[in-house]
Structures are given as C-alpha cells and as structure tokens.
Design a protein around this motif. Sequence first.
Motif, PDB file in Angstrom:
ATOM      1  N   PHE A  67       0.821  -1.227   0.000  1.00 20.33           N
ATOM      2  CA  PHE A  67       0.000   0.000   0.000  1.00 20.33           C
ATOM      3  C   PHE A  67       0.847   1.266   0.000  1.00 20.33           C
ATOM      4  CE2 PHE A  67      -3.029  -3.159   1.569  1.00 20.33           C
ATOM      5  CZ  PHE A  67      -4.136  -2.876   0.794  1.00 20.33           C
ATOM      6  N   ARG A  68       1.806   1.326   0.916  1.00 19.26           N
ATOM      7  CA  ARG A  68       2.598   2.566   1.043  1.00 19.26           C
ATOM      8  C   ARG A  68       3.433   2.836  -0.212  1.00 19.26           C
ATOM      9  NH1 ARG A  68       4.834   6.088   4.847  1.00 19.26           N
ATOM     10  NH2 ARG A  68       7.087   6.276   4.859  1.00 19.26           N
ATOM     11  N   GLN A  69       4.089   1.781  -0.732  1.00 24.00           N
ATOM     12  CA  GLN A  69       4.925   1.985  -1.925  1.00 24.00           C
ATOM     13  C   GLN A  69       4.069   2.323  -3.146  1.00 24.00           C
ATOM     14  OE1 GLN A  69       8.099   2.240  -1.553  1.00 24.00           O
ATOM     15  NE2 GLN A  69       8.360   1.267   0.429  1.00 24.00           N
ATOM     16  N   THR A  70       2.848   1.776  -3.200  1.00 26.52           N
ATOM     17  CA  THR A  70       1.951   2.127  -4.314  1.00 26.52           C
ATOM     18  C   THR A  70       1.521   3.586  -4.192  1.00 26.52           C
ATOM     19  OG1 THR A  70       1.193  -0.158  -4.450  1.00 26.52           O
ATOM     20  CG2 THR A  70      -0.177   1.487  -5.524  1.00 26.52           C
ATOM     21  N   MET A  71       1.284   4.028  -2.968  1.00 27.04           N
ATOM     22  CA  MET A  71       0.943   5.448  -2.763  1.00 27.04           C
ATOM     23  C   MET A  71       2.102   6.337  -3.219  1.00 27.04           C
ATOM     24  SD  MET A  71      -0.325   7.416   0.692  1.00 27.04           S
ATOM     25  CE  MET A  71       1.302   7.710   1.389  1.00 27.04           C
ATOM     26  N   PHE A  72       3.332   5.941  -2.894  1.00 26.61           N
ATOM     27  CA  PHE A  72       4.511   6.683  -3.377  1.00 26.61           C
ATOM     28  C   PHE A  72       4.522   6.694  -4.911  1.00 26.61           C
ATOM     29  CE2 PHE A  72       7.475   5.671   0.515  1.00 26.61           C
ATOM     30  CZ  PHE A  72       6.741   6.562   1.288  1.00 26.61           C
ATOM     31  N   ALA A  73       4.262   5.522  -5.500  1.00 27.50           N
ATOM     32  CA  ALA A  73       4.284   5.395  -6.965  1.00 27.50           C
ATOM     33  C   ALA A  73       3.223   6.297  -7.598  1.00 27.50           C
ATOM     34  CB  ALA A  73       4.047   3.936  -7.361  1.00 27.50           C
ATOM     35  N   GLU A  74       2.077   6.400  -6.933  1.00 30.60           N
ATOM     36  CA  GLU A  74       1.006   7.256  -7.458  1.00 30.60           C
ATOM     37  C   GLU A  74       1.391   8.734  -7.337  1.00 30.60           C
ATOM     38  OE1 GLU A  74      -3.829   7.756  -7.279  1.00 30.60           O
ATOM     39  OE2 GLU A  74      -2.904   6.300  -5.924  1.00 30.60           O
ATOM     40  N   PHE A  75       2.057   9.089  -6.247  1.00 31.47           N
ATOM     41  CA  PHE A  75       2.538  10.468  -6.066  1.00 31.47           C
ATOM     42  C   PHE A  75       3.498  10.846  -7.206  1.00 31.47           C
ATOM     43  CE2 PHE A  75       5.814  13.369  -4.256  1.00 31.47           C
ATOM     44  CZ  PHE A  75       5.012  14.459  -3.946  1.00 31.47           C
ATOM     45  N   GLU A  76       4.413   9.917  -7.531  1.00 32.08           N
ATOM     46  CA  GLU A  76       5.364  10.170  -8.628  1.00 32.08           C
ATOM     47  C   GLU A  76       4.628  10.345  -9.956  1.00 32.08           C
ATOM     48  OE1 GLU A  76       9.540   8.208  -8.005  1.00 32.08           O
ATOM     49  OE2 GLU A  76       8.043   6.651  -7.837  1.00 32.08           O
ATOM     50  N   LYS A  77       3.628   9.509 -10.184  1.00 28.42           N
ATOM     51  CA  LYS A  77       2.875   9.567 -11.447  1.00 28.42           C
ATOM     52  C   LYS A  77       2.148  10.920 -11.562  1.00 28.42           C
ATOM     53  CE  LYS A  77      -0.586   6.888 -14.053  1.00 28.42           C
ATOM     54  NZ  LYS A  77      -1.734   7.785 -14.083  1.00 28.42           N
ATOM     55  N   ILE A  78       1.474  11.333 -10.488  1.00 25.58           N
ATOM     56  CA  ILE A  78       0.711  12.598 -10.526  1.00 25.58           C
ATOM     57  C   ILE A  78       1.654  13.790 -10.715  1.00 25.58           C
ATOM     58  CG2 ILE A  78      -0.762  14.174  -9.182  1.00 25.58           C
ATOM     59  CD1 ILE A  78      -1.910  11.622  -7.769  1.00 25.58           C
ATOM     60  N   THR A  79       2.757  13.821  -9.946  1.00 29.91           N
ATOM     61  CA  THR A  79       3.657  14.989 -10.023  1.00 29.91           C
ATOM     62  C   THR A  79       4.296  15.096 -11.411  1.00 29.91           C
ATOM     63  OG1 THR A  79       5.370  13.635  -8.959  1.00 29.91           O
ATOM     64  CG2 THR A  79       4.174  15.188  -7.555  1.00 29.91           C
ATOM     65  N   HIS A  80       4.708  13.955 -11.977  1.00 31.46           N
ATOM     66  CA  HIS A  80       5.318  14.003 -13.309  1.00 31.46           C
ATOM     67  C   HIS A  80       4.296  14.414 -14.371  1.00 31.46           C
ATOM     68  CE1 HIS A  80       8.803  12.048 -11.487  1.00 31.46           C
ATOM     69  NE2 HIS A  80       9.475  12.387 -12.571  1.00 31.46           N
ATOM     70  N   GLU A  81       3.086  13.888 -14.271  1.00 32.90           N
ATOM     71  CA  GLU A  81       2.057  14.246 -15.261  1.00 32.90           C
ATOM     72  C   GLU A  81       1.731  15.739 -15.194  1.00 32.90           C
ATOM     73  OE1 GLU A  81      -0.244   9.922 -15.683  1.00 32.90           O
ATOM     74  OE2 GLU A  81      -1.108  11.480 -14.388  1.00 32.90           O
ATOM     75  N   ARG A  82       1.662  16.277 -13.976  1.00 38.76           N
ATOM     76  CA  ARG A  82       1.378  17.718 -13.829  1.00 38.76           C
ATOM     77  C   ARG A  82       2.501  18.546 -14.469  1.00 38.76           C
ATOM     78  NH1 ARG A  82      -1.903  18.707  -8.751  1.00 38.76           N
ATOM     79  NH2 ARG A  82      -3.518  17.120  -8.986  1.00 38.76           N
ATOM     80  N   ALA A  83       3.743  18.142 -14.169  1.00 36.38           N
ATOM     81  CA  ALA A  83       4.885  18.899 -14.712  1.00 36.38           C
ATOM     82  C   ALA A  83       4.926  18.769 -16.246  1.00 36.38           C
ATOM     83  CB  ALA A  83       6.187  18.408 -14.095  1.00 36.38           C
TER      84      ALA A  83
END
Length: 596
Positions: A455-471
Amino acid sequence: MNQVAKRSDVSKEHQWKLEDLFADQQAWDREYQEVKDLLKKVEPYQGKLNEPHAIKECFALEDEISVHTERLYVYANMKHHEDTAEPSFQALSEKSRKLSVEVSEALSFVTPEILSLSEAKLKELMENPDLSFYKRTLEEMIRQKPHVLSKSEEALLAQVGNLSQAPGTIFGMLNNADMKFPKIKNEEGKEVELTHGSYIQFLESKDRDVRRNAFEAVYATYAKQKNTIGATLSANISKNIFYAKARKYPSVLEMSLYGDNIPKEVYTNLIDTIHESLPLLQRYMNLRKKLLKVDELHMYDLFAPLVEEFKWDINYQQATEMVQDSLKPLGDDYLKVLQSGFENGWIDIYENEGKRSGAYSWGAYGTHPYVLLNHKDNLNSMFTLAHEMGHALHSYLSDENQEYRYAQYTIFLAEVASTLNEALLMDYLLKKTTDPKAKMYLLTYYADQFRTTVFRQTMFAEFEKITHERAEAGDSLTPQELSKIYYDLNLLYHGKGMVVDKDIEMEWARIPHFYNSFYVYKYATGFSAATSFAKQILDEGQPAVDRYLGFLKSGGSDYSINILQRAGVDMSSPEPIKQAMSVFKSLIEQMEDLTK
C-alpha cells in the motif's frame, strides 16, 4: 552486553568459504593479470563491428573479460566486508573497482558501434546462424535503437550526466548532513536527540506522547525547509522530462519502464487494483485502532506495536531447520541445494568487529552464491535467513541453467524469490503456532509488510505519477502543491476512519526514493508476484512448483514480464495483486477472530 568477536576468533564453520572463489591471494593476482592481458585484445575490434565473425568474437571476448572481472570484484569486496577496517582488503577492493571502470571504458564502444549500423543490416545480423546465440542481445539493441542518439548528441548527454545528479546530491546533503532535528523527551522523560535513525524507533514506542512528539518534530523541521526541498524535487522532475524528450519517449513513466520492457499497464493496474482494495487497508486501520485501545487512530500510531513484544529465541541451527521445513513445498531438488548452502560454506553467519552491517546475497558466475548475515537469535534474523537464501537459490539456479550473458535477472524480478521464501516461512509458522500471543505477533508482522510494501509503496508510486504528469502538462510544482497532492493521497488511502494529521503533508520531503524516479513500484509488484506464487504453490502443489522452478532457472534469458507470465504470474493483469490482497484479507480475518 557480549563483546563482539574479532574476525580472527570466529570459528571456520561460521565463516563463508571464499577460497571456493580464489584459493589464495596469488590466484587473485594471476586472474587480475589475465584481465589486463585480455583488455589488450579489445582495441583491434574497434571500427570492425559490421560483420558476423568480428561481432561474434568481440561478444565472446566481452563475456570472458566480464566473468573474470566480476569474480575479482566480488571476492575483493567480500574480503573487505569481513573486516572493513583491514587496510589490505580496503586496497584490494579499490583495486578491483578501478579495474571495473577500466573494463567498462575499454568495452564502451561495442554497443554504439553496432547500433550505428542500419536497421536492415542489424536485422540481417540477427538472422545470421553464426550469431544465433547472441540473437537476444541484438534484439535488445534494435529495441533500444530509436532512443539512442547520434554520437555527438550521446557525448553531450554523457557530459550532462554529472549535472543531472545534482538534485539528488543536494537533497542527500541537506537531508543527511545539514538537517538537524530538535531534542524530544523519551519514555523516561529524558531529553534525547531525534535523528533519522531514531525516528522510526520513537514511532514504535509504546508511549503515545513520545510517538506524537517525534512525528510533529520531524515534520515541523521539514516544513522549515519546504521551499528548498520543493525546488530540488521539482528540479529532479524537470531533469527527467529533459531526458525523456531528448531520448524521444512519450513520457517519463514510459522511459523509466522501457529498460526492463515493462508495459505501462503494469504500473497503472497496480494503482487501480490497490484503489479497489483500499477498504481492506481501512479495515486494518480500524483493527489497529481497536488493538491499541485508542479513541482516534493518528498517523503517528501506524508503527506502534499491536502486541506486547514477543520474545522468540531461535538460534541459528533452529532457524536453518525451520527454514528448511517451511520450504518443503518447493520439493526435494530445491531442498538439496538449500541444504548444500547451509553445509558448504555459503554463509557468513555472525557479527564480528569491523564486519559490514546488514545482510545480502552476492556471488560471481561459475561459483556458488554467498550470503552475508549478522545473525541474532530472533525471529527477524530467521526471516532474513529465508529471504537471503531465496536470492541465493535464484542466482544458483539461474547460473546453473543459463550461459553467463543471460544468467543475470533484472531488479524487477530480484525480490520475488526472497519474498516468496518469507511467505512460505510465515505460512508454516502460522500453521504450527498454537500460542494466541505468538500467532497475533506473526499476523501483525505480516499485515504490516502488506501495509508498508504494497500500500505505502503504491501510494509513493502514485505520487510520482501525478507529479510528473502535472509537470509534463506545464503546471508548476510549488511546495504547497506537492503537499496538497501528498495529503490528498493519504486521505484517499487511509480513509475517514482515522485522523490523517496535517503534518503528514510534508512526508514527500523526506523520501530519498523520489530521486530515483519510478522505482518504488517494483517493491509492490515484487511482493505481489511472490505472494501470488506462494498462494499457487500452497493451493495447487506440484504444477505450480514446476512453474516456479522454471522461473528461478530463467535468469535474464527473456524479458521479466514474459518470464513471470510463463511461470503463471501475469503482472500485466490485476490478478497477482488481487491474489496478494486475498492473502492480506485472510490475515485481517484471523486477527479479528483472535480479538473477539
């Protein structure tokens, strides 16, 4: 407190047998000289790699040099790890490192030179019967070709290499060297220093005030640096976007997955399937609240022990016996190799003065693997033993069944065999244990692994996905924006049944993995694949065991996703993650039964 033994006082039976790799220093020196001589044969191939005969000879020479270099490097470093203070092995380790760099430089022309050939020429080479053994190497080169630039552009990108490490280096210096946390009161009411190392220990404290104070102090400290850390993380994301554009990838995520040839669905399926399973995590949070007997569950309660510390004394001999018993489902062939590892000097067992901390499995092609431990007589050390022997047997079976070029498995696969061993050991202990307290201790230990690794590592992975997509869409990532994204994810994952403290919005600022982008998802996929394998082995028996052993023997002979697929774990579908979640669900049910 027992005095830690000097290396010279450790009995031979508790040490690994490095003489299986090199009989003595003279043998190492001879092989070192051999590599030096072989390197002189490389130069003549430069400019000649456009016809089958030369390519075949050059690849064979490359493999010969690499095998010897790996042996020299592994031995020198393992000798150094036996006693890091011993100067002669420090020097040997440095000598082997310099040789590795020299070898890399000498062979660096091979791939670019072959890739400079036309696609038609490359396809012709690939179909040539003389190069049939190297077909996979050539296929991989053709796959990479669209993202390899001209010689001058590649040279330019290489020069940018040092600059590109700046965000991670700056974050590391700020985080490890300059960041100072305030003192807090420990359980005895004494003022003690809060450090990176002690933070998790404070979060595991039985005293709730200690947990809360440590939690608030850490995030208040990061909040003071949020503009600087926000700038380093944002710069790291910009750097990733620069490389993705320069190398003609549609996105940073696709660039990151391309190396291992992982389809994008593996990443998105993981996030989607975990979203569907969030009610399970939230059910576990409710159980945690009940077991801790608190009115509200806070973020600083997530690492608090749910059961009284359970003393389980397991000496090394007992640990090896239990690990062997627990791995019986893998069959006699597997157990024979495992026993050989226990009996024939694969393992360096106990701590000694100057020995490298932690644990690992390592080795060189052509010799059995080695395992470094710092064994203590407890449950954790037994799980570490099972874990490292999982790695060791994966390497052993890959090396036995694959030629050197195709024996090395990828990082995407690396944690599967080790985690599977832990899953089988856990299943064995849960079935064997009658003491409810011991059972609860094991269940919480395992459930927390699901929480932190999946769960925690997937949440990290989702954070990376959202931040990169926004940028990538042109949005600016201010520290406030990063905190909002991170806080909203915590709310989504942990649900309304607990208090998601505002301070947690700064946690993104202390995660070093975010500077090695799109890496953390591999923890979650590896754990899920291993859990899926374990479930199939326990449910189906022999057919599943045969598929799994096939996986262990495959090394890097195909793309990771294909190797797993053939063995019955299709990571491009949500199925393995769903299977892992069904195991997590059964743990929660067993815990709920014990608390009735």
